[in-house]
Motif scaffolding. Structure first.
Motif, PDB file in Angstrom:
ATOM      1  N   ILE A  93       0.824  -1.204   0.000  1.00 55.04           N
ATOM      2  CA  ILE A  93       0.000   0.000   0.000  1.00 55.04           C
ATOM      3  C   ILE A  93       0.858   1.254   0.000  1.00 55.04           C
ATOM      4  O   ILE A  93       0.609   2.213  -0.742  1.00 55.04           O
ATOM      5  N   ALA A  94       1.910   1.248   0.839  1.00 56.61           N
ATOM      6  CA  ALA A  94       2.750   2.442   0.954  1.00 56.61           C
ATOM      7  C   ALA A  94       3.480   2.746  -0.350  1.00 56.61           C
ATOM      8  O   ALA A  94       3.565   3.903  -0.775  1.00 56.61           O
ATOM      9  N   THR A  95       4.020   1.709  -1.011  1.00 53.65           N
ATOM     10  CA  THR A  95       4.781   1.952  -2.238  1.00 53.65           C
ATOM     11  C   THR A  95       3.887   2.296  -3.431  1.00 53.65           C
ATOM     12  O   THR A  95       4.354   2.873  -4.413  1.00 53.65           O
ATOM     13  N   HIS A  96       2.604   1.955  -3.347  1.00 55.12           N
ATOM     14  CA  HIS A  96       1.697   2.272  -4.446  1.00 55.12           C
ATOM     15  C   HIS A  96       0.926   3.570  -4.226  1.00 55.12           C
ATOM     16  O   HIS A  96       0.099   3.942  -5.077  1.00 55.12           O
ATOM     17  N   MET A  97       1.186   4.249  -3.129  1.00 55.13           N
ATOM     18  CA  MET A  97       0.495   5.522  -2.898  1.00 55.13           C
ATOM     19  C   MET A  97       0.816   6.553  -3.982  1.00 55.13           C
ATOM     20  O   MET A  97      -0.101   7.264  -4.449  1.00 55.13           O
ATOM     21  N   PRO A  98       2.092   6.694  -4.431  1.00 56.80           N
ATOM     22  CA  PRO A  98       2.349   7.649  -5.529  1.00 56.80           C
ATOM     23  C   PRO A  98       1.576   7.287  -6.800  1.00 56.80           C
ATOM     24  O   PRO A  98       1.056   8.168  -7.494  1.00 56.80           O
ATOM     25  N   LEU A  99       1.506   5.968  -7.080  1.00 50.62           N
ATOM     26  CA  LEU A  99       0.786   5.547  -8.275  1.00 50.62           C
ATOM     27  C   LEU A  99      -0.703   5.873  -8.172  1.00 50.62           C
ATOM     28  O   LEU A  99      -1.319   6.368  -9.127  1.00 50.62           O
ATOM     29  N   GLY A 139      -2.023   8.166  -6.337  1.00 51.57           N
ATOM     30  CA  GLY A 139      -2.176   9.614  -6.427  1.00 51.57           C
ATOM     31  C   GLY A 139      -2.127  10.117  -7.857  1.00 51.57           C
ATOM     32  O   GLY A 139      -2.910  10.984  -8.262  1.00 51.57           O
ATOM     33  N   TYR A 140      -1.194   9.543  -8.624  1.00 56.37           N
ATOM     34  CA  TYR A 140      -1.099   9.948 -10.032  1.00 56.37           C
ATOM     35  C   TYR A 140      -2.346   9.535 -10.804  1.00 56.37           C
ATOM     36  O   TYR A 140      -2.849  10.286 -11.639  1.00 56.37           O
ATOM     37  N   LEU A 141      -2.857   8.328 -10.508  1.00 55.66           N
ATOM     38  CA  LEU A 141      -4.049   7.855 -11.196  1.00 55.66           C
ATOM     39  C   LEU A 141      -5.255   8.747 -10.885  1.00 55.66           C
ATOM     40  O   LEU A 141      -6.039   9.093 -11.783  1.00 55.66           O
ATOM     41  N   ALA A 142      -5.392   9.149  -9.588  1.00 56.17           N
ATOM     42  CA  ALA A 142      -6.495  10.022  -9.217  1.00 56.17           C
ATOM     43  C   ALA A 142      -6.378  11.377  -9.895  1.00 56.17           C
ATOM     44  O   ALA A 142      -7.374  11.947 -10.373  1.00 56.17           O
ATOM     45  N   TRP A 143      -5.159  11.899  -9.974  1.00 58.16           N
ATOM     46  CA  TRP A 143      -4.952  13.193 -10.654  1.00 58.16           C
ATOM     47  C   TRP A 143      -5.274  13.089 -12.135  1.00 58.16           C
ATOM     48  O   TRP A 143      -5.909  13.965 -12.720  1.00 58.16           O
ATOM     49  N   GLY A 144      -4.846  11.980 -12.761  1.00 58.66           N
ATOM     50  CA  GLY A 144      -5.085  11.819 -14.190  1.00 58.66           C
ATOM     51  C   GLY A 144      -6.558  11.696 -14.516  1.00 58.66           C
ATOM     52  O   GLY A 144      -7.051  12.269 -15.503  1.00 58.66           O
ATOM     53  N   VAL A 154       2.390   3.300 -16.952  1.00 57.34           N
ATOM     54  CA  VAL A 154       3.019   1.972 -16.963  1.00 57.34           C
ATOM     55  C   VAL A 154       4.392   2.023 -16.315  1.00 57.34           C
ATOM     56  O   VAL A 154       4.770   1.148 -15.524  1.00 57.34           O
ATOM     57  N   LEU A 155       5.158   3.065 -16.617  1.00 57.29           N
ATOM     58  CA  LEU A 155       6.498   3.194 -16.038  1.00 57.29           C
ATOM     59  C   LEU A 155       6.433   3.340 -14.523  1.00 57.29           C
ATOM     60  O   LEU A 155       7.211   2.716 -13.782  1.00 57.29           O
ATOM     61  N   LEU A 156       5.500   4.147 -14.057  1.00 59.06           N
ATOM     62  CA  LEU A 156       5.359   4.345 -12.624  1.00 59.06           C
ATOM     63  C   LEU A 156       4.886   3.057 -11.941  1.00 59.06           C
ATOM     64  O   LEU A 156       5.322   2.725 -10.832  1.00 59.06           O
ATOM     65  N   THR A 157       4.026   2.297 -12.599  1.00 54.69           N
ATOM     66  CA  THR A 157       3.568   1.027 -12.035  1.00 54.69           C
ATOM     67  C   THR A 157       4.725   0.050 -11.893  1.00 54.69           C
ATOM     68  O   THR A 157       4.879  -0.616 -10.858  1.00 54.69           O
ATOM     69  N   LEU A 158       5.552  -0.063 -12.948  1.00 54.29           N
ATOM     70  CA  LEU A 158       6.712  -0.951 -12.879  1.00 54.29           C
ATOM     71  C   LEU A 158       7.671  -0.534 -11.767  1.00 54.29           C
ATOM     72  O   LEU A 158       8.233  -1.375 -11.052  1.00 54.29           O
ATOM     73  N   ALA A 159       7.862   0.782 -11.590  1.00 56.57           N
ATOM     74  CA  ALA A 159       8.772   1.272 -10.544  1.00 56.57           C
ATOM     75  C   ALA A 159       8.264   0.917  -9.156  1.00 56.57           C
ATOM     76  O   ALA A 159       9.032   0.521  -8.272  1.00 56.57           O
ATOM     77  N   THR A 160       6.949   1.043  -8.937  1.00 54.74           N
ATOM     78  CA  THR A 160       6.403   0.710  -7.616  1.00 54.74           C
ATOM     79  C   THR A 160       6.466  -0.785  -7.347  1.00 54.74           C
ATOM     80  O   THR A 160       6.679  -1.218  -6.211  1.00 54.74           O
TER      81      THR A 160
END
Length: 280
Positions: A25-31, A33-38, A50-56
């Motif tokens: 959950i903690a590592t996917h919070m940026p993802l 957040g980005y999804l909600a903004w998008g 996709v890049l951000l998902t792979l990074a998380t």
């Protein structure tokens, strides 16, 4: 530990899975957040998502690998102990061990509180004992180390034990402690000094006020006695000494001398410590 207990509903029997869930959950919070903004702006970029998902996912894997490495020595120790004990039952999960240790710490803390209370409280009367009285006065800040100290002695208490038994004597002591506590201010400290002697610290109080309070208690002892000896209400004698922050031992000694004067003068009376005259 509070956080551990608060998250115990997540895989309560497995600390490893609980850690995985929290890390995921903690590592996917940026993802997220980005999804909600998008979605809110309509400006989401598929390649960036996709890049951000792979990074998380990579970050989650690294975190889980580190957690596993940290927990492996504990599990290895548990396995070694289990093998050495043959058919003995398996050791509990790490989460259970942590919770058990926490419960043990809480019990130890409660036990320490009980021991502290036992060391500073008189078990018969429920008020402070001599050690508790001295500790309370010693803990006062300098600006509150002033008032009056009284040493009080129940008159002819030995007769109560001799004529009515020690059970009646204990009842009288408990009743007298209750009477004192009920008729002084909440800021004043009442303690059993030892035997049939009691002590009171009248905080921020002059001798006239302390003497008046004790006289009021003495009058109550006559009108509503806690017991009788030879047909007369049980009374008390008291010695009062002013305390202005000087060494407490000196004040207690002078209060005790005033108590001696009250008993020598016939008991059932209150005496004040003689003033200290300083040489010019």
């Amino acid at each position: 530990m509070q956080f551990y207990l608060a998250t115990s509903f997540i895989f309560p029997r497995s600390l490893r899975l609980r850690l995985f869930t929290l890390c995921f959950i903690a590592t996917h919070m940026p993802l997220l957040g980005y999804l909600a903004w998008g979605l809110a702006t309509g400006r989401i970029a598929l390649a960036e998502f996709v890049l951000l998902t792979l990074a998380t996912i990579v970050g989650t894997g690294i975190a889980l690998f580190g957690i596993g490495a940290l927990l492996n020595p504990i599990h290895a120790l548990a396995d070694a102990l289990h093998q050495g004990r043959g058919d003995a039952p398996l050791l509990p999960e790490v989460g259970d061990v942590i919770q058990t240790l926490y419960a043990g710490v809480q019990r130890a803390r409660d036990r320490m509180d009980d021991l502290h209370q036992a060391a500073h409280e008189d078990p018969l009367t429920g008020i402070a004992n001599r050690r508790g009285f001295l500790s309370a006065l010693d803990a006062l800040p300098a600006e509150r180390r002033r008032g009056c100290v009284a040493i009080i002695d129940i008159d002819y208490f030995k007769r109560v034990n001799d004529l009515s038994g020690h059970e009646e004597g204990d009842r009288v002591l408990a009743a007298f402690a209750t009477r004192l506590s009920a008729l002084v201010r909440r800021v004043d400290l009442v303690a059993r000094w030892g035997g049939e002697e009691f002590a009171i610290f009248f905080q921020d109080c002059i001798e006239d006020e302390a003497s008046w309070t004790l006289a009021r208690i003495a009058a109550r002892m006559r009108s509503d006695p806690i017991g009788e000896t030879h047909g007369r209400p049980i009374s008390f004698s008291a010695g009062i000494c002013r305390w202005n922050g000087e060494p407490l031992e000196q004040t207690l000694r002078r209060a005790d001398e005033a108590l001696y004067d009250a008993k020598q003068a016939g008991r059932d009376r209150i005496c004040r410590a003689a003033p200290i005259f300083q040489e010019a």
